[in-house]
Design a protein around this motif. Structure first.
Motif, PDB file in Angstrom:
ATOM      1  N   LYS A   4       0.852  -1.184   0.000  1.00  9.49           N
ATOM      2  CA  LYS A   4       0.000   0.000   0.000  1.00  9.49           C
ATOM      3  C   LYS A   4       0.893   1.241   0.000  1.00  9.49           C
ATOM      4  CE  LYS A   4      -4.373   1.231   1.919  1.00  9.49           C
ATOM      5  NZ  LYS A   4      -5.327   1.115   2.982  1.00  9.49           N
ATOM      6  N   ARG A   5       0.583   2.166  -0.910  1.00 11.87           N
ATOM      7  CA  ARG A   5       1.388   3.391  -1.004  1.00 11.87           C
ATOM      8  C   ARG A   5       0.908   4.400   0.036  1.00 11.87           C
ATOM      9  NH1 ARG A   5       1.029   5.229  -7.089  1.00 11.87           N
ATOM     10  NH2 ARG A   5      -1.071   5.462  -6.359  1.00 11.87           N
ATOM     11  N   THR A   6       1.881   5.140   0.518  1.00 13.27           N
ATOM     12  CA  THR A   6       1.544   6.170   1.497  1.00 13.27           C
ATOM     13  C   THR A   6       1.092   7.426   0.766  1.00 13.27           C
ATOM     14  OG1 THR A   6       3.749   7.127   1.545  1.00 13.27           O
ATOM     15  CG2 THR A   6       3.317   5.292   3.083  1.00 13.27           C
ATOM     16  N   ASP A   7       0.487   8.317   1.504  1.00  8.80           N
ATOM     17  CA  ASP A   7       0.058   9.595   0.923  1.00  8.80           C
ATOM     18  C   ASP A   7       1.261  10.356   0.382  1.00  8.80           C
ATOM     19  OD1 ASP A   7      -2.571   9.064   1.465  1.00  8.80           O
ATOM     20  OD2 ASP A   7      -2.659  10.282   3.295  1.00  8.80           O
ATOM     21  N   GLU A   8       2.376  10.271   1.066  1.00  2.87           N
ATOM     22  CA  GLU A   8       3.595  10.964   0.621  1.00  2.87           C
ATOM     23  C   GLU A   8       4.060  10.418  -0.725  1.00  2.87           C
ATOM     24  OE1 GLU A   8       5.606  13.562   1.496  1.00  2.87           O
ATOM     25  OE2 GLU A   8       3.935  14.036   2.817  1.00  2.87           O
ATOM     26  N   GLU A   9       4.016   9.116  -0.893  1.00  8.61           N
ATOM     27  CA  GLU A   9       4.433   8.506  -2.153  1.00  8.61           C
ATOM     28  C   GLU A   9       3.492   8.924  -3.283  1.00  8.61           C
ATOM     29  OE1 GLU A   9       6.499   4.355  -0.622  1.00  8.61           O
ATOM     30  OE2 GLU A   9       4.324   4.431  -0.878  1.00  8.61           O
ATOM     31  N   ILE A  10       2.220   8.946  -3.001  1.00  6.60           N
ATOM     32  CA  ILE A  10       1.240   9.360  -4.008  1.00  6.60           C
ATOM     33  C   ILE A  10       1.477  10.815  -4.404  1.00  6.60           C
ATOM     34  CG2 ILE A  10      -1.213   9.795  -4.432  1.00  6.60           C
ATOM     35  CD1 ILE A  10      -1.776   7.362  -2.590  1.00  6.60           C
ATOM     36  N   LEU A  11       1.698  11.678  -3.421  1.00  6.24           N
ATOM     37  CA  LEU A  11       1.978  13.095  -3.703  1.00  6.24           C
ATOM     38  C   LEU A  11       3.256  13.240  -4.530  1.00  6.24           C
ATOM     39  CD1 LEU A  11       1.046  14.865  -0.350  1.00  6.24           C
ATOM     40  CD2 LEU A  11      -0.065  15.141  -2.569  1.00  6.24           C
TER      41      LEU A  11
END
Length: 103
Positions: A4-11
Motif C-alpha cells: 500500500k502506497r503512502t500519501d507521501e508517495e502518491i503526492l
C-alpha cells in the motif's frame, strides 16, 4: 499482497507527473513558436521577392521609399484592389471557357 502506497508517495508521484507535463507543454509551445517563426520568415521572403520582381528593387532603401509611397494608396484601396483581381481572373476564366466551347 501489493504494498500500500503512502500519501507521501502518491503526492511525490503526482508532483513528478506534473513536472513531466510542464516539460512536455514547454516543448509543444516551443515547437509551435518555431513553426510560426518559420512560416513568417517564408512569407516575408516570398513577399519581398514579389516586391523586388515587380518594382525592380535594387536595395533596401529603394524598397523602403517605394513602400512608403504606396502605403497611403494601398491602405485606402486595398479591398478594391483585391476585389478587382478576383473580377479580372473570373472574366479571363469565363472567356477561356467560352472560347473552348466554341471550338
Amino acid at each position: 499482497m501489493p504494498k500500500k502506497r503512502t500519501d507521501e508517495e502518491i503526492l511525490q508521484e503526482l508532483e513528478e507527473k506534473i513536472e513531466k507535463m510542464k516539460a512536455k507543454k514547454q516543448q509543444v509551445e516551443a515547437r509551435k513558436k518555431e513553426k510560426e517563426r518559420k512560416e513568417r520568415t517564408r512569407r516575408l521572403i516570398q513577399v519581398g521577392a514579389i516586391f523586388e520582381k515587380y518594382f525592380e528593387i535594387q536595395s533596401e532603401e529603394e524598397a523602403e521609399k517605394i513602400a512608403k509611397a504606396l502605403q497611403a494608396y494601398v491602405g485606402k484601396n486595398k479591398e478594391k484592389i483585391l476585389h478587382h483581381e478576383i473580377v479580372v481572373k473570373e472574366k479571363k476564366k469565363a472567356a477561356t471557357e467560352v472560347a473552348a466551347s466554341e471550338e
